[in-house]
Design an enzyme around this catalytic site. Structure first.
Site: not given
Length: 278
Positions: A146, A164
Site C-alpha cells: 500500500k 487502504d
C-alpha cells in the site's frame, strides 16, 4: 475562486438501482468504470492528502499515516522535516528526539524505528534516494505494498492501487469484489480498469470514503452514485439528514493538507490547521 463548498448536494433518487444478483463480468466492468467516471466529476481535484515536496517526504508521511489520520500526519511532519530534511539526517537522528516529534501520530516508538530504519536503508542500499520500483520499496522497514503504491503513483507517476481501509470498504460495498485480503482486492479491482486509471481511481474511492461513504453511517441520501450502489440504504437516505453527515470540504470543514494543490483551493477547499491551532 469557485465556491464549490457552498453548492447544494445533488439530490439522488430515494430508490437506487441495485446491482443484479447475477451481474455479468461485462456489466460489472461497465458499472465500476461508470462509478469511477462519476466520482471523477464530483472530485476533479482529488489528490493524495499527505503533504510532501519530494519522494522521501511522501514515503515517510505514508509510513506515519498507519492507524492515524492524514491530517494528524500533516500537522506533525513539518517539524520532522525541518529537523531532518534528508534520509541521511533522519538516519543519524536521536530516536528519543524523533519519538517526541512523532508522539501525536500514535505508535510513535514503532514509527520512529521504521522511519529511522528506512532512512538508513535508503542511504546504505540506494544512495540516499527513494527507489522507484515496487520490489525495492517493499524491502524498506515499515513499507508494504500500500505504501509503495502511494509513493509510486504520486511521486513517480507510476500507476498503482492504494488499498487502504476506505478502499477496501467501498469496493466491497459496490460488489466489485468479495475478497478481503488487500493483495487480492488490489488484483481483483485492478482487473476492472485500465492500468492508467489506477492511481486516480484510488484517489476517487478514498475521497468518497472519507467524505460521504463512511464506515458506520454512510450518507446515502447525499451520494452522487447512489443509483449505481448495491449497498444503497445501509446509511441515511433522507437527503437533508444525509447532508449533515458529510465531512471535509463538502461539510464545511477544512481538508487534510496544510498545503493542498491549487486546484483544490480553487474549488473551494480549505487548508487544514497546523498542529496546536485553535
Amino acid at each position: 475562486m469557485a465556491e464549490a463548498a457552498e453548492e447544494p448536494v445533488k439530490p439522488v433518487k430515494k430508490a437506487a438501482a441495485k446491482a443484479p444478483a447475477a451481474e455479468s463480468r461485462t456489466a460489472l466492468v461497465r458499472r465500476a468504470r461508470r462509478i469511477n467516471r462519476e466520482l471523477a466529476e464530483v472530485y476533479p481535484y482529488a489528490h493524495p492528502e499527505l503533504d510532501f515536496e519530494n519522494p522521501f517526504q511522501l514515503l515517510v508521511a505514508t509510513v506515519l499515516s498507519a492507524q492515524t489520520t492524514d491530517l494528524r500526519v500533516n500537522q506533525t511532519t513539518p517539524a520532522l522535516f525541518a529537523a531532518y530534511p534528508t534520509p541521511e539526517d533522519l538516519a543519524a537522528a536521536n530516536p528519543e528526539e524523533v519519538e517526541e516529534i512523532l508522539r501525536p501520530c500514535g505508535f510513535f516508538r514503532a514509527k520512529t524505528r521504521s522511519v529511522i530504519g528506512l532512512s538508513k536503508a535508503l542511504g546504505e542500499d540506494f544512495g540516499g534516494e527513494v527507489p522507484g520500483r515496487l520490489e525495492d520499496l517493499v524491502k524498506l522497514p515499515g513499507v508494504g505494498r500500500k505504501t509503495a503504491f502511494v509513493v509510486l503513483g504520486n511521486a513517480f507517476g507510476r500507476p498503482g492501487i492504494t488499498v487502504d481501509t476506505h478502499f477496501q470498504r467501498l469496493v466491497r460495498r459496490w460488489r466489485w469484489t468479495e475478497e478481503t485480503d488487500p493483495d487480492k482486492i488490489e488484483a481483483a479491482v485492478g482487473a476492472l480498469f485500465p492500468k492508467s486509471d489506477w492511481t486516480d481511481l484510488s484517489h476517487h474511492v478514498i475521497w468518497h470514503g472519507r467524505r460521504i461513504c463512511h464506515a458506520r453511517k454512510p450518507a446515502c441520501g447525499a451520494c452522487p452514485i447512489a443509483p449505481l450502489c448495491p449497498a444503497y440504504g445501509e446509511g441515511e437516505t433522507d437527503p437533508e439528514k444525509a447532508k449533515k453527515l458529510l465531512k471535509y470540504e463538502k461539510g464545511g470543514f477544512p481538508g487534510q493538507r496544510l498545503n493542498p494543490p491549487q486546484a483544490y483551493l480553487d474549488a473551494g477547499g480549505r487548508p487544514a490547521p497546523p498542529l496546536g491551532a485553535a
